[in-house]
Design a protein around this motif. Sequence first.
Motif, PDB file in Angstrom:
ATOM      1  N   GLN A 180       0.931  -5.371  12.443  1.00 55.68           N
ATOM      2  CA  GLN A 180       0.771  -3.981  12.035  1.00 55.68           C
ATOM      3  C   GLN A 180       1.362  -3.788  10.646  1.00 55.68           C
ATOM      4  N   MET A 181       0.675  -2.964   9.845  1.00 55.18           N
ATOM      5  CA  MET A 181       1.174  -2.635   8.510  1.00 55.18           C
ATOM      6  C   MET A 181       1.391  -1.125   8.427  1.00 55.18           C
ATOM      7  N   MET A 182       2.649  -0.724   8.397  1.00 54.40           N
ATOM      8  CA  MET A 182       3.004   0.681   8.271  1.00 54.40           C
ATOM      9  C   MET A 182       3.213   1.000   6.793  1.00 54.40           C
ATOM     10  N   LEU A 183       2.592   2.104   6.320  1.00 53.75           N
ATOM     11  CA  LEU A 183       2.633   2.462   4.915  1.00 53.75           C
ATOM     12  C   LEU A 183       3.521   3.685   4.693  1.00 53.75           C
ATOM     13  N   LYS A 184       4.228   3.661   3.570  1.00 50.78           N
ATOM     14  CA  LYS A 184       5.045   4.799   3.177  1.00 50.78           C
ATOM     15  C   LYS A 184       5.038   4.878   1.658  1.00 50.78           C
ATOM     16  N   PRO A 185       4.787   6.063   1.080  1.00 54.87           N
ATOM     17  CA  PRO A 185       4.745   6.158  -0.379  1.00 54.87           C
ATOM     18  C   PRO A 185       6.063   5.724  -1.003  1.00 54.87           C
ATOM     19  N   ALA A 186       5.963   5.026  -2.111  1.00 52.59           N
ATOM     20  CA  ALA A 186       7.156   4.495  -2.773  1.00 52.59           C
ATOM     21  C   ALA A 186       7.993   5.632  -3.353  1.00 52.59           C
ATOM     22  N   SER A 187       9.306   5.572  -3.120  1.00 52.30           N
ATOM     23  CA  SER A 187      10.223   6.567  -3.680  1.00 52.30           C
ATOM     24  C   SER A 187      10.791   6.119  -5.025  1.00 52.30           C
ATOM     25  N   SER A 188      10.519   4.867  -5.391  1.00 52.12           N
ATOM     26  CA  SER A 188      10.946   4.304  -6.667  1.00 52.12           C
ATOM     27  C   SER A 188       9.908   3.257  -7.071  1.00 52.12           C
ATOM     28  N   PRO A 189       9.918   2.806  -8.322  1.00 57.21           N
ATOM     29  CA  PRO A 189       8.931   1.796  -8.740  1.00 57.21           C
ATOM     30  C   PRO A 189       8.981   0.563  -7.844  1.00 57.21           C
ATOM     31  N   VAL A 190       7.806   0.052  -7.463  1.00 58.96           N
ATOM     32  CA  VAL A 190       7.764  -1.129  -6.602  1.00 58.96           C
ATOM     33  C   VAL A 190       8.233  -2.350  -7.382  1.00 58.96           C
ATOM     34  N   GLU A 191       8.858  -3.264  -6.679  1.00 56.43           N
ATOM     35  CA  GLU A 191       9.331  -4.493  -7.298  1.00 56.43           C
ATOM     36  C   GLU A 191       8.166  -5.461  -7.496  1.00 56.43           C
ATOM     37  N   MET A 192       8.327  -6.357  -8.432  1.00 57.80           N
ATOM     38  CA  MET A 192       7.301  -7.353  -8.663  1.00 57.80           C
ATOM     39  C   MET A 192       7.233  -8.294  -7.460  1.00 57.80           C
ATOM     40  N   GLY A 193       6.042  -8.465  -6.925  1.00 59.05           N
ATOM     41  CA  GLY A 193       5.847  -9.316  -5.756  1.00 59.05           C
ATOM     42  C   GLY A 193       5.992  -8.598  -4.436  1.00 59.05           C
ATOM     43  N   GLN A 194       6.201  -7.288  -4.449  1.00 57.23           N
ATOM     44  CA  GLN A 194       6.327  -6.526  -3.214  1.00 57.23           C
ATOM     45  C   GLN A 194       4.954  -6.353  -2.566  1.00 57.23           C
ATOM     46  N   SER A 195       4.929  -6.193  -1.258  1.00 57.22           N
ATOM     47  CA  SER A 195       3.690  -5.930  -0.532  1.00 57.22           C
ATOM     48  C   SER A 195       3.432  -4.432  -0.511  1.00 57.22           C
ATOM     49  N   TYR A 196       2.197  -4.024  -0.871  1.00 60.66           N
ATOM     50  CA  TYR A 196       1.886  -2.595  -0.862  1.00 60.66           C
ATOM     51  C   TYR A 196       0.376  -2.361  -0.890  1.00 60.66           C
ATOM     52  N   PHE A 197       0.001  -1.132  -0.506  1.00 60.56           N
ATOM     53  CA  PHE A 197      -1.371  -0.655  -0.622  1.00 60.56           C
ATOM     54  C   PHE A 197      -1.504   0.193  -1.892  1.00 60.56           C
ATOM     55  N   TRP A 198      -2.756   0.281  -2.394  1.00 62.43           N
ATOM     56  CA  TRP A 198      -3.184   1.181  -3.462  1.00 62.43           C
ATOM     57  C   TRP A 198      -2.522   0.859  -4.804  1.00 62.43           C
ATOM     58  N   ASP A 199      -2.529   1.818  -5.711  1.00 65.79           N
ATOM     59  CA  ASP A 199      -2.113   1.612  -7.096  1.00 65.79           C
ATOM     60  C   ASP A 199      -2.955   0.486  -7.710  1.00 65.79           C
ATOM     61  N   ALA A 200      -2.329  -0.470  -8.364  1.00 64.96           N
ATOM     62  CA  ALA A 200      -3.026  -1.603  -8.979  1.00 64.96           C
ATOM     63  C   ALA A 200      -2.298  -2.887  -8.592  1.00 64.96           C
ATOM     64  N   PRO A 201      -3.011  -4.011  -8.526  1.00 63.62           N
ATOM     65  CA  PRO A 201      -2.373  -5.253  -8.067  1.00 63.62           C
ATOM     66  C   PRO A 201      -1.482  -5.890  -9.131  1.00 63.62           C
ATOM     67  N   GLN A 202      -0.541  -6.679  -8.670  1.00 61.98           N
ATOM     68  CA  GLN A 202       0.302  -7.513  -9.534  1.00 61.98           C
ATOM     69  C   GLN A 202      -0.261  -8.931  -9.455  1.00 61.98           C
ATOM     70  N   LEU A 203      -1.092  -9.266 -10.412  1.00 62.38           N
ATOM     71  CA  LEU A 203      -1.778 -10.552 -10.416  1.00 62.38           C
ATOM     72  C   LEU A 203      -1.070 -11.554 -11.321  1.00 62.38           C
ATOM     73  N   PRO A 204      -1.363 -12.837 -11.147  1.00 65.62           N
ATOM     74  CA  PRO A 204      -0.738 -13.854 -11.998  1.00 65.62           C
ATOM     75  C   PRO A 204      -1.014 -13.598 -13.481  1.00 65.62           C
ATOM     76  N   LYS A 205       0.016 -13.764 -14.292  1.00 65.87           N
ATOM     77  CA  LYS A 205      -0.118 -13.572 -15.733  1.00 65.87           C
ATOM     78  C   LYS A 205      -1.124 -14.570 -16.306  1.00 65.87           C
ATOM     79  N   ASP A 206      -1.837 -14.125 -17.321  1.00 68.36           N
ATOM     80  CA  ASP A 206      -2.769 -14.989 -18.055  1.00 68.36           C
ATOM     81  C   ASP A 206      -3.830 -15.617 -17.152  1.00 68.36           C
TER      82      ASP A 206
END
Length: 226
Positions: free
Chosen positions: A10-36
């Motif tokens: 199960q994946m429970m979602l909650k809106p972020a209260s602060s900027p998400v960390e790099m490599g964190q698991s999350y829905f929506w916004d934009a993905p953190q993909l490998p550089k270059d």
Amino acid sequence: MKTEEKMAIQMMLKPASSPVEMGQSYFWDAPQLPKDADLYPYYKNEDGDEVPMQFICQVNCAELNAALAGSKGLQSQMMAATELPRHGMLYFFGLIDYFLGYDVPYEFGTGWWGEGSVRAVYADVTPDQLQRQNPYTEDDMIPPHPITFTKTNECSDGMRLLGEPFEEEVRMEIPKGWRLLLQVDSDENEYFSLMFHDMGLLYVLIEEDRLLRGDFSNLRAYMTSQ
């Protein structure tokens, strides 16, 4: 003989209260993909133009395994979600823009969706190798919703990885050798409105042998309406 239950997460979602960390698991916004690396998937529309696919979520596989292992130690952590990679990032994209309320020229109905309508990208990288990549304008973005992972019933509803589809009609439709990879449920709240025709669900399916090899290159999608 009782059939062995499949691992379901199960994946429970909650809106972020602060900027998400790099490599964190999350829905929506934009993905953190490998550089270059040019990994963001595009879809060729009826006019022949390539348009970016809607980002659904990213899953840090090491974070997932650690959450499922809990306090049972390293050995259990390594065994927690053996059907998914033990490390790296898994990303999901799909042509769900219309169901999020965006004005787009394409819309899929209930039943099977067309080839290439959903995509998954896997990258064996660490958080320090990532950067946020957004092909859309920032004004259109849904805020990130970090994910909490828990084990659940194999046929539960909601946002989920693995197990079996929530609806029996879909379980009957799945071809032999295929299984559920991602289940996306309709949800309407103050941050976003995702509506698959009257609170339906979208099921992303994968061939089981590909899943066991970590090959996410060929997926299918099936949508229902309540």
